[in-house]
Design a protein around this motif. Structure first.
Motif, PDB file in Angstrom:
ATOM      1  N   PRO A  63       0.800  -1.240   0.000  1.00 38.15           N
ATOM      2  CA  PRO A  63       0.000   0.000   0.000  1.00 38.15           C
ATOM      3  C   PRO A  63       0.827   1.281   0.000  1.00 38.15           C
ATOM      4  CG  PRO A  63      -0.899  -1.588   1.557  1.00 38.15           C
ATOM      5  CD  PRO A  63       0.404  -2.153   1.084  1.00 38.15           C
ATOM      6  N   ALA A  64       2.045   1.235   0.522  1.00 40.78           N
ATOM      7  CA  ALA A  64       2.872   2.448   0.598  1.00 40.78           C
ATOM      8  C   ALA A  64       3.408   2.882  -0.759  1.00 40.78           C
ATOM      9  CB  ALA A  64       4.038   2.234   1.556  1.00 40.78           C
ATOM     10  N   TRP A  65       3.253   2.053  -1.777  1.00 39.68           N
ATOM     11  CA  TRP A  65       3.840   2.349  -3.087  1.00 39.68           C
ATOM     12  C   TRP A  65       2.756   2.662  -4.108  1.00 39.68           C
ATOM     13  CZ3 TRP A  65       8.960   3.020  -3.613  1.00 39.68           C
ATOM     14  CH2 TRP A  65       9.763   2.567  -2.565  1.00 39.68           C
ATOM     15  N   GLU A  66       2.975   3.742  -4.852  1.00 37.58           N
ATOM     16  CA  GLU A  66       2.010   4.190  -5.863  1.00 37.58           C
ATOM     17  C   GLU A  66       2.736   4.358  -7.202  1.00 37.58           C
ATOM     18  OE1 GLU A  66      -1.335   7.702  -6.456  1.00 37.58           O
ATOM     19  OE2 GLU A  66       0.266   7.959  -4.987  1.00 37.58           O
ATOM     20  N   PRO A  67       2.152   3.856  -8.292  1.00 37.13           N
ATOM     21  CA  PRO A  67       2.827   4.011  -9.585  1.00 37.13           C
ATOM     22  C   PRO A  67       2.808   5.456 -10.070  1.00 37.13           C
ATOM     23  CG  PRO A  67       0.683   2.993  -9.892  1.00 37.13           C
ATOM     24  CD  PRO A  67       0.901   3.089  -8.412  1.00 37.13           C
ATOM     25  N   THR A  68       3.996   5.972 -10.398  1.00 33.09           N
ATOM     26  CA  THR A  68       4.091   7.267 -11.068  1.00 33.09           C
ATOM     27  C   THR A  68       3.799   7.098 -12.549  1.00 33.09           C
ATOM     28  OG1 THR A  68       5.711   8.070  -9.472  1.00 33.09           O
ATOM     29  CG2 THR A  68       5.655   9.186 -11.606  1.00 33.09           C
ATOM     30  N   GLY A  69       4.283   6.011 -13.131  1.00 30.69           N
ATOM     31  CA  GLY A  69       4.047   5.743 -14.540  1.00 30.69           C
ATOM     32  C   GLY A  69       4.768   4.477 -14.959  1.00 30.69           C
ATOM     33  N   VAL A  70       4.695   4.192 -16.240  1.00 27.95           N
ATOM     34  CA  VAL A  70       5.268   2.983 -16.813  1.00 27.95           C
ATOM     35  C   VAL A  70       6.117   3.365 -18.011  1.00 27.95           C
ATOM     36  CG1 VAL A  70       4.772   0.680 -17.719  1.00 27.95           C
ATOM     37  CG2 VAL A  70       3.142   1.788 -16.161  1.00 27.95           C
ATOM     38  N   VAL A  71       7.277   2.757 -18.152  1.00 33.75           N
ATOM     39  CA  VAL A  71       8.124   2.946 -19.320  1.00 33.75           C
ATOM     40  C   VAL A  71       8.106   1.656 -20.130  1.00 33.75           C
ATOM     41  CG1 VAL A  71      10.443   3.457 -20.182  1.00 33.75           C
ATOM     42  CG2 VAL A  71       9.574   4.638 -18.138  1.00 33.75           C
ATOM     43  N   ALA A  72       7.554   1.727 -21.326  1.00 33.62           N
ATOM     44  CA  ALA A  72       7.576   0.598 -22.258  1.00 33.62           C
ATOM     45  C   ALA A  72       8.847   0.709 -23.089  1.00 33.62           C
ATOM     46  CB  ALA A  72       6.347   0.636 -23.162  1.00 33.62           C
ATOM     47  N   VAL A  73       9.536  -0.414 -23.289  1.00 36.19           N
ATOM     48  CA  VAL A  73      10.837  -0.405 -23.956  1.00 36.19           C
ATOM     49  C   VAL A  73      10.876  -1.495 -25.017  1.00 36.19           C
ATOM     50  CG1 VAL A  73      13.342  -0.493 -23.631  1.00 36.19           C
ATOM     51  CG2 VAL A  73      11.876   0.292 -21.758  1.00 36.19           C
ATOM     52  N   GLY A  74      11.495  -1.184 -26.151  1.00 38.57           N
ATOM     53  CA  GLY A  74      11.698  -2.185 -27.186  1.00 38.57           C
ATOM     54  C   GLY A  74      12.366  -1.580 -28.403  1.00 38.57           C
ATOM     55  N   HIS A  75      12.459  -2.367 -29.451  1.00 32.89           N
ATOM     56  CA  HIS A  75      13.022  -1.880 -30.701  1.00 32.89           C
ATOM     57  C   HIS A  75      11.923  -1.167 -31.489  1.00 32.89           C
ATOM     58  CE1 HIS A  75      16.848  -4.107 -30.297  1.00 32.89           C
ATOM     59  NE2 HIS A  75      16.112  -4.958 -29.614  1.00 32.89           N
ATOM     60  N   PRO A  76      12.128   0.094 -31.873  1.00 34.32           N
ATOM     61  CA  PRO A  76      11.075   0.837 -32.562  1.00 34.32           C
ATOM     62  C   PRO A  76      10.626   0.141 -33.844  1.00 34.32           C
ATOM     63  CG  PRO A  76      12.881   2.288 -31.925  1.00 34.32           C
ATOM     64  CD  PRO A  76      13.361   0.881 -31.704  1.00 34.32           C
ATOM     65  N   ALA A  77       9.336   0.187 -34.087  1.00 39.53           N
ATOM     66  CA  ALA A  77       8.771  -0.364 -35.315  1.00 39.53           C
ATOM     67  C   ALA A  77       7.881   0.693 -35.949  1.00 39.53           C
ATOM     68  CB  ALA A  77       7.963  -1.629 -35.023  1.00 39.53           C
ATOM     69  N   PRO A  78       7.779   0.707 -37.261  1.00 43.45           N
ATOM     70  CA  PRO A  78       6.896   1.678 -37.916  1.00 43.45           C
ATOM     71  C   PRO A  78       5.435   1.332 -37.690  1.00 43.45           C
ATOM     72  CG  PRO A  78       7.783   0.136 -39.522  1.00 43.45           C
ATOM     73  CD  PRO A  78       8.476  -0.161 -38.222  1.00 43.45           C
ATOM     74  N   GLY A  79       4.602   2.326 -37.860  1.00 42.88           N
ATOM     75  CA  GLY A  79       3.171   2.079 -37.846  1.00 42.88           C
ATOM     76  C   GLY A  79       2.465   2.330 -36.541  1.00 42.88           C
ATOM     77  N   GLY A  80       3.168   2.811 -35.527  1.00 40.24           N
ATOM     78  CA  GLY A  80       2.511   3.105 -34.263  1.00 40.24           C
ATOM     79  C   GLY A  80       1.619   4.325 -34.365  1.00 40.24           C
ATOM     80  N   PRO A  81       0.662   4.468 -33.439  1.00 38.91           N
ATOM     81  CA  PRO A  81      -0.211   5.633 -33.464  1.00 38.91           C
ATOM     82  C   PRO A  81       0.576   6.922 -33.283  1.00 38.91           C
ATOM     83  CG  PRO A  81      -0.459   4.445 -31.401  1.00 38.91           C
ATOM     84  CD  PRO A  81       0.382   3.587 -32.292  1.00 38.91           C
ATOM     85  N   ALA A  82       0.204   7.945 -34.013  1.00 37.28           N
ATOM     86  CA  ALA A  82       0.893   9.239 -33.917  1.00 37.28           C
ATOM     87  C   ALA A  82       0.591   9.893 -32.575  1.00 37.28           C
ATOM     88  CB  ALA A  82       0.458  10.139 -35.058  1.00 37.28           C
ATOM     89  N   GLY A  83       1.591  10.515 -31.989  1.00 38.26           N
ATOM     90  CA  GLY A  83       1.413  11.196 -30.719  1.00 38.26           C
ATOM     91  C   GLY A  83       1.047  12.657 -30.911  1.00 38.26           C
TER      92      GLY A  83
END
Length: 205
Positions: free
Chosen positions: A166-186
């Motif tokens: 309970p004392a720990w809260e997620p600030t966020g998540v870092v997804a990691v990998g080899h970039p691939a084309p075709g991902g959604p535009a930010g």
């Protein structure tokens, strides 16, 4: 052997990658990323962060099952389709209690662990700095990464699934990998980067 980039090139190339190729990320690369993350500054050298590494298909599936909202005001299917291809997820967590306790120690001069003393939640600020080092190290390693959050409504299911105290809260998540084309535009594809003279104030506002 990968040749490290100049720092300015790492900064220039950093962007949020939202789709990844099938190649795995070597464990030693993940370890280097984490080794850099813990070099981030932290208030009072509290180091009130923790990192949950999910690098197996089963663990990643557990993560997405626990954190994907049942409904959303906007269509997240393209984003999810891309992000679910990441071979590594690093959940960055922060402990508010660690900071409140640290600043109640004798060398800090406070005699209680009162949260109202804090003008901003530095536990998440520091975890964010550690997250940026993860993102920058990914670029230096020739990888792509994306930082994203876990919705408030999904946090209890995430904590229960992975046994997060309970004392720990997620600030966020870092997804990691080899970039691939075709991902959604930010958002940068829809909004220009602000010029320095729009955001920098010298001497006064």
């Amino acid at each position: 052997m990968l040749v490290p980039m100049e720092f300015r090139e790492v900064v220039r190339r950093r962007r949020m990658v939202r789709r990844f190729g099938p190649d795995p990320v070597p464990p030693e690369v993940v370890d280097r990323m984490l080794g850099h993350a813990v070099r981030a500054p932290s208030a009072g050298f509290t180091q009130g962060w923790s990192f949950l590494v999910l690098d197996t298909p089963a663990d990643r599936e557990r993560f997405w099952a626990a954190t994907t909202p049942a409904s959303s005001p906007r269509d997240m299917s393209a984003w999810l389709d891309g992000m679910r291809t990441a071979p590594v997820l690093i959940v960055v967590l922060a402990s508010k209690a660690a900071y409140l306790g640290r600043y109640a120690e004798p060398d800090k001069g406070w005699t209680d662990a009162e949260e109202s003393r804090w003008p901003v939640p530095y536990w998440h600020v520091d975890a964010g700095m550690a997250s940026l080092l993860l993102l920058q190290t990914a670029v230096d390693e020739g990888l792509g990464a994306c930082f994203f959050g876990i919705g408030r409504g999904e946090r209890p299911a995430f904590a229960a699934e992975f046994g997060v105290p309970p004392a720990w809260e997620p600030t966020g998540v870092v997804a990691v990998g080899h970039p691939a084309p075709g991902g959604p535009a930010g958002s940068p594809s829809r909004r220009p980067r602000k010029a320095l003279d729009e955001v920098v104030h010298r001497g006064s506002w």
